[in-house]
Design a protein around this motif. Structure first.
Motif: not given
Length: 946
Positions: A864, A921, A924-926
């Motif tokens: 992250s 964002w 981060e999701l990937s």
């Protein structure tokens, strides 16, 4: 000093005796030069260095920044733009031309500063790794930089030293040098002090040693006759070409990536230019010029031509950090290789242990004695086991054994301001300390047992012998020998019992080896000592050979302790958690080696393989053994080389330590050769990639960690630069293709519908690819950097996973920027009401902020961005600086005209920030979606403890 090679200070020194040379040079054999005289001579004769190639002037280095084809095209474009302005006079100043020219100058300054920092870092490293020499000045031994040697200095030469200057030998004990660098002769040349006649060739001047050659056997002393350009090496220096700049595998790979990207971007730029001509209604030279300059600007922005300089700067700065932590990198390529090391094969003594050898026990025929005290201070008591009377045989045997250990010795024990230090081998220093504890002082021993010859230590023989006169029995000489107990005992025929030498029986030999094993089980390193008498007529001074090491009288065993380093134990655990296997290689007894290795956490099964066992193995057996065994004892350098090659055949990336002359082949063969900075020879340091200034195993592991961090940082700014540049290319390419869809075509006042102008693209490249990218290059090491497996051998700097992330981020940037542009302009998919200048300013600002958000993404492909968010203050400073610079472009009237921007309101900034934060964002999701399954505990643990 002149490159024309001035005449030597002493004409044909080989034709004069050493005393004559000493008199000519006004120095002294025993005390050397005074420091005051040496300083005067250094100022008079100059430093002991070859003339360097004159440095390139700084202004030429700055001009080098303008030699790139794309930069030259931009300069031409700026001049053409200025010419158009002169013709049309449509604005108060040629803003576009001035903006392009200013950006080119700022880019050149950044490149110049980066290269200057890299050069300064490299110069500092060269100074740190400079060769030192041992000289006698003011009667004291001292180590000085070889560059400070002056004619008349008395230089001490030991096996493994690089000869620092041309010098006339004063003493030679079996001294041999390799002079291939001067004469082409690969075999060692034996040296002596005899005066020569005639005019012998350089290779036949046996009483001289020459700068740049290496001592490979024996030792001696010499008086310096020539330094710098006056040396034989200096006289041929003019024929030597300048060594090419070192190019590392990483730099070569980045060069290939850069060329591939350049070709791709140029093709895209050409396609985009063609597309503009096809879909736009272009009239006049000015509009055609705008299209062409856009293509050049896009190519300049997208091609990271500054990568080599940035990589060199990051590598060099990382090397400086390593050097401050006692790990001196001698070759840039080693920084890359360190990050992929899978095996560290280390010597024991001094590296895994404290290198503070202390004699603990002496075992002789009549018993044993324990010695107290630690370190090199000669203070401590002797406790005789069984408390014999003063005239008991044990005490006599002890004194004879310690006398032999003190005489067969080349170390010097020194005391300064209450601190005791050893010049020379730590083990030999410990023997000197033990002798002093027993009341044996060098002055008295020198008076009776003057040395007349030596057979130097050899790693193959594992023995060292010296020959002495006996002032009390002039009809004989005494040879004393110390070395490995099993080797030495095999050369003994008798043993000293009290005052008598009695025959050694097989039973007694077995008892001695049992005592040796018992000492080893107490983690004591063992040495044996012996002696023999020689007839006085054997005294052909200096001509003694290995035949004196036979028919010896065994005196006893000496047990020494060198406790493990606490930091080494922690470093072993840290290395194992990083998937790095630790191997111990030592000349010690296998039991001693196994005990120390177990204490350090290297092994748990107590298994150690000896050099004799290795020599008897087939290649297949050796390959199998190195996969399973982590401790090797009683090995010689040839065994080390075999271990390295076997590990490499198994696909390992090997870091190997060494300190002796014969370790050089193994150090060169290893992926990372590690030499000892304190005990290592010059030859081993020259062969190594990494020199440990403190001879500490923990420093190797710290260097591996730093190497991983440097490589990770290079990947970080590559990830950032490439994704940002691809985002710019996609924005421009799809913005032109979709100009009608997003309302751009209908808003454009002329026939050219461009989402961003050339000056804006160049500005984005300047403010976002500069400071933030450099700040990523000095990002702190990841906390989990040493909890991951080593990088696979041969893995590229940009992996498939990295490319996937790069293109994903580029696509997000392009979509978001075009969305903001569409929302700002009337028509299109989202109805807006702004002017073209407003829409471009919004898109311009969004793309800048996209890249500043992306800099946090780029810190990791899988972790992250919020982890350790505030650990790099330089990164935050760079982001704030970039935002402030962009604000100047948006609000300063002069810059508004140069970059075609308009002022934005607070709501505009919030909208741009909200959209541009999407890259954070979505990335981060990937990362969550692409995260691998949890790694089971111990998967990366390569130690035999699992």
């Amino acid at each position: 000093m002149s490159a024309t090679s001035p005449a030597p200070l002493v004409d044909e020194p080989y034709r004069q005796s050493a005393d004559e040379i000493i008199a000519i040079l006004e120095t002294r054999r025993q005390s050397g030069l005074s420091r005051t005289e040496a300083a005067w001579r250094l100022a008079h004769y100059g430093r002991n260095e070859l003339d360097a190639v004159p440095p390139r002037p700084q202004w030429l280095k700055f001009l080098d920044q303008f030699t790139d084809v794309l930069v030259l095209l931009l300069l031409v474009a700026a001049m053409v733009s200025a010419a158009i302005w002169l013709q049309e006079r449509d604005t108060a100043l040629p803003y576009e031309a001035l903006a392009i020219f200013a950006i080119v100058i700022l880019n050149a300054l950044m490149g110049y500063i980066q290269e200057a920092r890299a050069e300064q870092a490299a110069a500092a490293l060269r100074q740190m790794s400079a060769t030192h020499s041992t000289v006698i000045r003011d009667g004291d031994r001292r180590s000085i930089p070889a560059a400070e040697l002056v004619p008349g200095d008395i230089v001490l030469i030991a096996e493994g030293n690089t000869i620092p200057a041309d010098a006339r030998l004063i003493e030679s004990t079996s001294l041999q040098t390799v002079e291939a660098a001067l004469t082409g002769e690969s075999l060692p040349v034996s040296k002596d002090i005899a005066v020569l006649s005639g005019t012998p060739e350089l290779g036949d001047q046996h009483n001289m040693v020459f700068s740049g050659t290496a001592a490979v056997y024996g030792h001696g002393s010499a008086v310096v006759t020539a330094t710098g350009m006056r040396t034989a090496m200096g006289r041929i220096a003019g024929m030597l070409e300048k060594a090419p700049d070192e190019i590392t595998p990483l730099q070569r790979e980045l060069g290939r990536v850069g060329k591939t990207l350049a070709v791709t971007v140029v093709l895209i730029a050409l396609a985009m230019i063609g597309t503009i001509f096809l879909v736009s209604d272009i009239h006049g030279f000015a509009e055609i010029f705008d299209v062409l300059i856009l293509g050049v600007a896009l190519a300049v922005a997208a091609v990271p031509e500054g990568l080599p300089a940035v990589v060199t700067a990051v590598l060099s700065l990382g090397m400086q950090r390593m050097a401050k932590n006692k790990a001196i990198i001698r070759r840039l390529a080693a920084v890359e290789t360190l990050g992929s090391a899978t095996v560290i094969a280390s010597d024991k003594t001094g590296t895994l242990t404290r290198n503070e050898m202390t004699v603990r026990r002496v075992v002789t025929a009549s018993g044993s004695a324990n010695l107290s005290g630690t370190g090199y201070a000669p203070h401590g008591d002797i406790e005789f086991v069984g408390s014999p009377s003063p005239d008991a045989p044990l005490q006599l045997e002890l004194m004879r054994a310690l006398t032999a250990a003190e005489r067969a010795n080349n170390a010097v024990l020194q005391e300064r301001n209450g601190n005791w230090t050893v010049q020379g081998d730590p083990t030999e220093g410990a023997l000197l300390v033990a002798a002093r504890k027993a009341g044996l002082f060098p002055e008295a021993l020198d008076a009776r047992f003057a040395r007349v010859g030596e057979v130097p230590f050899s790693s193959e023989r594992k023995l060292m012998s010296t020959v002495h006169t006996d002032a009390e029995q002039s009809e004989r000489l005494i040879a004393v020998t110390k070395g490995a107990p099993d080797i030495l005992l095999a050369r003994c025929t008798r043993e000293l019992v009290g005052r008598d030498a009695v025959a050694l029986t097989e039973a007694r030999r077995a008892e001695i080896m049992a005592s040796n094993d018992a000492l080893a089980h107490e983690a004591l390193r063992t040495l044996a000592v012996a002696f023999r008498s020689l007839p006085a007529e054997h005294a052909d001074h200096g001509a003694f050979a290995e035949d004196v090491e036979h028919d010896l009288v065994f005196l006893g065993l000496i047990g020494l302790i060198d406790p493990p380093r606490q930091e080494a134990r922690e470093a072993v655990a840290r290395a194992q958690s990083a998937g790095i296997r630790c191997i111990m290689i030592t000349g010690d007894h296998p039991v001693t080696a196994a005990i120390i290795a177990a204490e350090l956490g290297i092994i748990s099964d107590g298994r150690a393989v000896t050099g004799a066992e290795l020599a008897a193995m087939t290649e297949a057996e050796l390959d199998r053994t190195v996969r399973e065994v982590c401790v090797y004892a009683r090995v010689n350098p040839e065994h080390k080389l075999g271990i390295v090659k076997a590990l490499q055949r198994g696909g390992e990336t090997v870091a190997m330590t060494g300190d002796g002359v014969n370790d050089a082949p193994a150090l060169k063969a290893a992926d990372i050769g590690v030499a000892m900075g304190i005990t290592g020879t010059d030859v081993s340091k020259e062969a190594a990639d990494l020199v440990l200034a403190d001879d500490n195993f923990a420093t190797i592991v710290a260097a591996v960690e730093e190497g991983r961090a440097i490589f990770a940082n290079i990947r970080k700014f590559l990830r950032y630069l490439l994704s940002s540049n691809i985002g710019e290319v996609m924005t421009m390419f799809f913005g032109i293709l979709l100009a009608d869809v997003i309302g751009l075509a209908s808003t454009a006042a002329s026939g050219i519908a461009l989402p961003l102008l050339a000056t804006q693209i160049l500005w984005i490249n300047l403010v976002t690819d500069g400071a933030p990218a450099l700040a990523l290059g000095i990002d702190p090491a990841d906390e989990d950097g040493m909890h991951r497996p080593p990088r696979p051998r041969g893995e590229g700097v940009i992996t498939g996973q990295m490319w996937a992330g790069i293109f994903l981020v580029g696509a997000i940037m392009a979509v978001g920027t075009l969305f903001v542009l569409d929302a700002a302009l009337p028509g299109g998919l989202i109805e807006g009401s702004g002017t073209l200048a407003y829409g471009r300013t919004m898109a311009f600002t969004t793309l800048v902020m996209f890249q500043l958000f992306n800099v946090f993404n780029a810190r990791s492909d899988d972790r992250s961005a919020f982890h350790g968010l505030f650990t790099n203050r330089w990164l935050w400073s760079a982001v704030v600086l970039s935002l402030l610079l962009h604000a100047f472009v948006v609000y300063t009237p002069l810059l508004q005209q140069a970059f075609s921007t308009v002022g934005l309101g607070a709501g505009d900034w919030l909208f741009c920030a909200a959209v541009s934060s999407s890259v954070l964002w979505l990335r981060e999701l990937s990362k969550i979606m692409m995260a691998p399954a949890d790694v089971p505990n111990g998967q990366y643990d390569r130690s035999p403890l699992r």
